[in-house]
Design a protein around this motif. Structure first.
Motif, PDB file in Angstrom:
ATOM      1  N   SER A  51      29.397  33.574  68.311  1.00  0.00           N
ATOM      2  CA  SER A  51      30.037  33.488  69.363  1.00  0.00           C
ATOM      3  C   SER A  51      30.156  34.981  69.906  1.00  0.00           C
ATOM      4  O   SER A  51      31.093  35.375  71.016  1.00  0.00           O
ATOM      5  CB  SER A  51      31.509  33.785  69.292  1.00  0.00           C
ATOM      6  OG  SER A  51      32.429  34.239  67.622  1.00  0.00           O
ATOM      7  N   LEU A  52      28.893  35.760  70.045  1.00  0.00           N
ATOM      8  CA  LEU A  52      28.848  37.162  70.386  1.00  0.00           C
ATOM      9  C   LEU A  52      28.229  36.648  71.592  1.00  0.00           C
ATOM     10  O   LEU A  52      28.060  36.284  71.870  1.00  0.00           O
ATOM     11  CB  LEU A  52      28.142  38.165  69.343  1.00  0.00           C
ATOM     12  CG  LEU A  52      29.131  38.645  68.790  1.00  0.00           C
ATOM     13  CD1 LEU A  52      28.001  39.335  67.573  1.00  0.00           C
ATOM     14  CD2 LEU A  52      30.126  39.683  68.811  1.00  0.00           C
ATOM     15  N   TYR A  53      27.825  37.849  72.667  1.00  0.00           N
ATOM     16  CA  TYR A  53      26.952  37.822  73.629  1.00  0.00           C
ATOM     17  C   TYR A  53      25.825  37.586  73.844  1.00  0.00           C
ATOM     18  O   TYR A  53      24.966  38.984  73.199  1.00  0.00           O
ATOM     19  CB  TYR A  53      28.129  38.527  74.481  1.00  0.00           C
ATOM     20  CG  TYR A  53      29.220  39.053  75.503  1.00  0.00           C
ATOM     21  CD1 TYR A  53      29.033  37.928  76.155  1.00  0.00           C
ATOM     22  CD2 TYR A  53      29.798  39.237  74.019  1.00  0.00           C
ATOM     23  CE1 TYR A  53      31.038  36.937  76.177  1.00  0.00           C
ATOM     24  CE2 TYR A  53      31.305  38.988  74.572  1.00  0.00           C
ATOM     25  CZ  TYR A  53      31.875  38.157  76.012  1.00  0.00           C
ATOM     26  OH  TYR A  53      32.929  37.427  75.736  1.00  0.00           O
ATOM     27  N   ASP A  99      23.565  37.722  75.713  1.00  0.00           N
ATOM     28  CA  ASP A  99      22.947  38.652  77.297  1.00  0.00           C
ATOM     29  C   ASP A  99      23.347  39.879  76.836  1.00  0.00           C
ATOM     30  O   ASP A  99      22.363  40.675  77.469  1.00  0.00           O
ATOM     31  CB  ASP A  99      23.032  37.928  78.043  1.00  0.00           C
ATOM     32  CG  ASP A  99      24.431  37.521  78.478  1.00  0.00           C
ATOM     33  OD1 ASP A  99      24.849  37.890  77.350  1.00  0.00           O
ATOM     34  OD2 ASP A  99      24.656  37.404  79.520  1.00  0.00           O
ATOM     35  N   LEU A 100      23.920  40.327  75.774  1.00  0.00           N
ATOM     36  CA  LEU A 100      23.876  41.601  75.618  1.00  0.00           C
ATOM     37  C   LEU A 100      23.228  41.939  74.118  1.00  0.00           C
ATOM     38  O   LEU A 100      22.852  41.429  73.556  1.00  0.00           O
ATOM     39  CB  LEU A 100      25.453  42.426  74.981  1.00  0.00           C
ATOM     40  CG  LEU A 100      26.137  41.900  76.805  1.00  0.00           C
ATOM     41  CD1 LEU A 100      27.814  42.673  76.205  1.00  0.00           C
ATOM     42  CD2 LEU A 100      26.006  42.391  77.376  1.00  0.00           C
ATOM     43  N   THR A 101      22.425  43.037  74.781  1.00  0.00           N
ATOM     44  CA  THR A 101      21.528  43.656  72.817  1.00  0.00           C
ATOM     45  C   THR A 101      23.148  43.769  72.139  1.00  0.00           C
ATOM     46  O   THR A 101      24.205  43.802  71.928  1.00  0.00           O
ATOM     47  CB  THR A 101      21.541  45.336  73.305  1.00  0.00           C
ATOM     48  OG1 THR A 101      22.163  46.153  73.832  1.00  0.00           O
ATOM     49  CG2 THR A 101      20.990  45.395  74.565  1.00  0.00           C
ATOM     50  N   GLU A 137      25.828  46.524  72.481  1.00  0.00           N
ATOM     51  CA  GLU A 137      26.325  46.223  73.344  1.00  0.00           C
ATOM     52  C   GLU A 137      27.631  46.074  73.017  1.00  0.00           C
ATOM     53  O   GLU A 137      28.580  45.942  72.976  1.00  0.00           O
ATOM     54  CB  GLU A 137      25.691  45.631  75.009  1.00  0.00           C
ATOM     55  CG  GLU A 137      24.777  47.474  75.163  1.00  0.00           C
ATOM     56  CD  GLU A 137      23.874  46.121  76.424  1.00  0.00           C
ATOM     57  OE1 GLU A 137      23.118  47.182  77.020  1.00  0.00           O
ATOM     58  OE2 GLU A 137      23.905  45.077  75.959  1.00  0.00           O
TER      59      GLU A 137
END
Lengths: 368, 315
Positions: B89-91, B93-95, B98
């Motif tokens: 559930s993290l993003y 499209d972020l590294t 990030e």
């Protein structure tokens, strides 16, 4: 810490910007949509009717009647494409759709024009096209009234129509200012409507709501970047309008951007509210379209606001776009200042406040 | 409620319409332990965890987590909670960096904490080479490490893990559990839900949940010793036929096949169970051997939940 809410809001905003920059489709929409819309609407929509196909039946055949015909042709409003020899023949041409306007000069045209007691000539118009009817009716009054009747000093039905703010009657000048609002409505509402639903769909929200991020911080962080994007879009439309269609900026740019800011805020508020109501991104888009259509139709962007029935006007008054269209036309074309247009400023503020409060109330930091 | 428990619940219940997902669960979970929820899919594990985090409101019952009443005081509790969801559930499209920075900001860690914690996480969860990679491109095991790193960045006192390793290979799962033991040793209370026996066996304490009810509780050892059944191991050349025969006996609660062997759970009150089964299977040839064996966790699970093919026949 006092600054903690600000830090969390900023964290959300930074994340949102990073995602935006990586989502090529969304990014293309931010720039591409204004570009496409300005060009499409600016060139295609033309309420300024010219080159109507016309036929003439000149039974008078005098110098006066001939000069009226050549005058009409010179105005480029009508192109004489056929000559008829009687009224029935003219009617037949109209009925068959070969021409949309018929000019009929009766044999006693000169006498009628001189007395001014009854209409001198007849303008037959294909009334099945309402815009055409309106335009042709306007034309009919002008040349005869201004030129020939005053010669005898009779003041009967004298109208001199002067167009103040768009003397050349170019549609683009009217449309581009309103287009700023239309583009902002579409992109701002859509982006934010999808914003929270997307986090829910991707499962991010389940994690996010176990963190100390509050509802207001989440909402503020979400709309912050879009305010900037909205202002960029305003600039794109203004620049294109000026370059392609010489749309003037009569009022102050500061006033325009302030009005845009208010309108962006109310659009984002609406988007967030949709976002809390919709369960999927698809639903969010449907709801956006549902609000977009009345905005386009009832705001005075497409059809004159004064011509709408009372009921439609009430709905129109509730839509932020209606007020923003008035504000932009006022500032850009008439050089108005915002303090003079307060009646169209406060509804935007109220709309923003109401949608934001509803969105915050509707959004629970829970899954059920 | 006594503060020495990290989690206490009384009669915790959640209904969805007419369906009762969690039904009167009482829990006392001590601090600095790894406590497991073992149960089949749909047993109510995730629903229970979500209620404990304040994500779902209980239909009835009382919950206290780290001494805070939930959901009333859930907001104050959030800083002390870490939560790792079942799906990533993290993003995406972020590294990796990030994502970690985002979590650090959201929990408003100080600048120095921020840098040192992210550096620690990088070392501890082997994220060094992945830091500039988008989270969406990570493998299952890597995502799991990032998820745990993000959930523990603010050093929570209480960590909830909802089926954390269901999509992870065995090696990654072992590494993951090593990290969990580190965290527990540092004083973090960990609640983990699973349907995997090898995971459940590692927990300090275990609750077996079936159809929304808590059906057995204790340490894995005490659960295995205290099983309410006699466990027989049967070795045979034709285990299918043996199983069919056993399933017809009223005193056999369930039969599970493990390779060529069978585990049969017998009603404890059966007189001379071993002898009876040996007699029953006499006709199966000389290769057929029956002996008593200590229960494993799966036996406990089957006995407690009454869920297996054999159990249905016997019932």
């Amino acid at each position: 810490m006092l600054l903690d809410p600000l830090r969390r809001t900023r964290a959300i905003a930074v994340k949102e910007v990073r995602q935006l920059l990586r989502d090529r489709l969304t990014f293309a929409m931010i720039v591409g949509l204004p570009l496409l819309q300005v060009i499409l609407f600016g060139y295609a929509i033309n309420t300024d009717v010219r080159h109507l196909r016309a036929a003439v039946a000149d039974l008078a055949g005098t110098q006066l009647s001939r000069s009226v015909v050549s005058e009409a042709q010179a105005s480029q409003v009508v192109d004489i494409v056929a000559v008829a020899h009687s009224a029935p023949e003219l009617e037949a041409l109209l009925r068959d759709g070969q021409v949309s306007v018929g000019l009929y000069f009766p044999p006693d045209f000169d006498r009628r024009a001189a007395t001014g007691a009854e209409p001198a000539a007849q303008l037959m118009v294909d009334g099945s096209d309402p815009t055409l009817l309106g335009v042709a009716q306007g034309i009919a009054r002008m040349p005869l009234a201004t030129r020939y009747v005053p010669a005898r000093g009779t003041p009967a039905a004298l109208f001199e129509i002067r167009d103040f703010y768009n003397p050349e009657r170019r549609s683009a000048v009217d449309i581009v200012p309103a287009l700023i609002g239309v583009i902002l409505t579409l992109t701002m509402v859509l982006f934010t409507a999808v914003a929270i639903v997307r986090e829910r769909e991707r499962g991010n929200l389940e994690l996010l709501i176990t963190t100390p991020v509050s509802t207001i911080e989440l909402m503020a962080g979400k709309i912050g970047p879009y305010i900037v994007i909205g202002l960029i879009q305003v600039s794109i439309v203004l620049l294109l309008g000026w370059l392609l269609f010489s749309v003037p900026v009569e009022g102050s740019l500061a006033a325009l951007y302030l009005a845009a800011l208010l309108f962006i805020a109310s659009s984002l508020g609406l988007g967030l509210l949709i976002s809390t109501l919709a369960k999927t991104q698809f639903q969010a888009m449907q709801l956006t379209v549902f609000t977009f259509l009345p905005s386009i139709l009832l705001s005075g962007f497409m059809f004159p606001f004064d011509g709408m029935p009372r009921f439609a006007q009430w709905i129109g008054e509730l839509l932020p776009l209606t007020h923003f269209v008035r504000l932009t036309r006022g500032v850009l074309l008439r050089g108005a200042a915002l303090d003079g247009m307060w009646v169209d400023v406060w509804p935007l503020l109220v709309f923003f406040a109401v949608t934001m409060v509803l969105a915050v109330l509707k959004f629970h930091k829970r899954l059920d | 409620m006594a503060p020495d428990y990290a989690i206490e619940t009384r009669g915790l219940t959640r209904r969805f319409g007419k369906f009762t997902a969690v039904d009167g669960v009482d829990l006392n979970i001590p601090r600095a332990q790894i406590y497991g929820f073992l149960g089949p899919n749909g047993a109510g594990k995730s629903t229970t965890i979500r209620m404990l985090c304040g994500l779902l409101e209980p239909s009835s019952g009382e919950v206290a987590v780290l001494g805070y009443r939930v959901p009333e005081q859930a907001e104050a509790l959030r800083r002390k909670l870490g939560y790792m969801t079942q799906s990533f559930s993290l993003y995406t499209d972020l590294t990796v960096r990030e994502n970690l920075e985002f979590m650090a900001e959201v929990f408003t860690l100080s600048k120095s904490q921020c840098a040192s914690r992210i550096h620690d996480a990088e070392q501890r969860y082997f994220l060094g080479e992945l830091m500039e990679q988008r989270a969406g491109t990570l493998s299952g095991g890597q995502k799991q490490r990032l998820g745990l790193a993000a959930a523990t960045l603010h050093a929570p006192e209480m960590l909830f893990l909802d089926e954390p390793t269901s999509a992870v290979d065995p090696q990654s799962r072992r590494d993951f559990w090593d990290r969990l033991f580190d965290l527990a040793a540092e004083g973090t209370t960990i609640l983990v839900s699973t349907h995997l026996m090898d995971e459940a066996e590692r927990c300090h304490g275990l609750a077996i949940i079936s159809r929304g009810k808590l059906v057995a509780e204790g340490s894995p050892q005490s659960l295995m010793q205290g099983i309410d059944a006699l466990v027989l191991e049967i070795e045979s050349e034709d285990p299918r036929r043996c199983a069919a025969l056993l399933n017809q006996q009223p005193y056999v609660k369930s039969v599970t096949q493990i390779g060529t062997r069978l585990h049969a759970l017998l009603d404890k009150r059966t007189q001379g169970g071993l002898k009876q089964v040996q007699g029953l299977l006499k006709g199966m040839g000389p290769g057929c051997q029956v002996r008593e064996t200590p229960a494993n966790l799966e036996d406990v699970f089957v006995s407690a939940t009454g869920r297996s093919n054999g159990a249905q026949h016997a019932a």
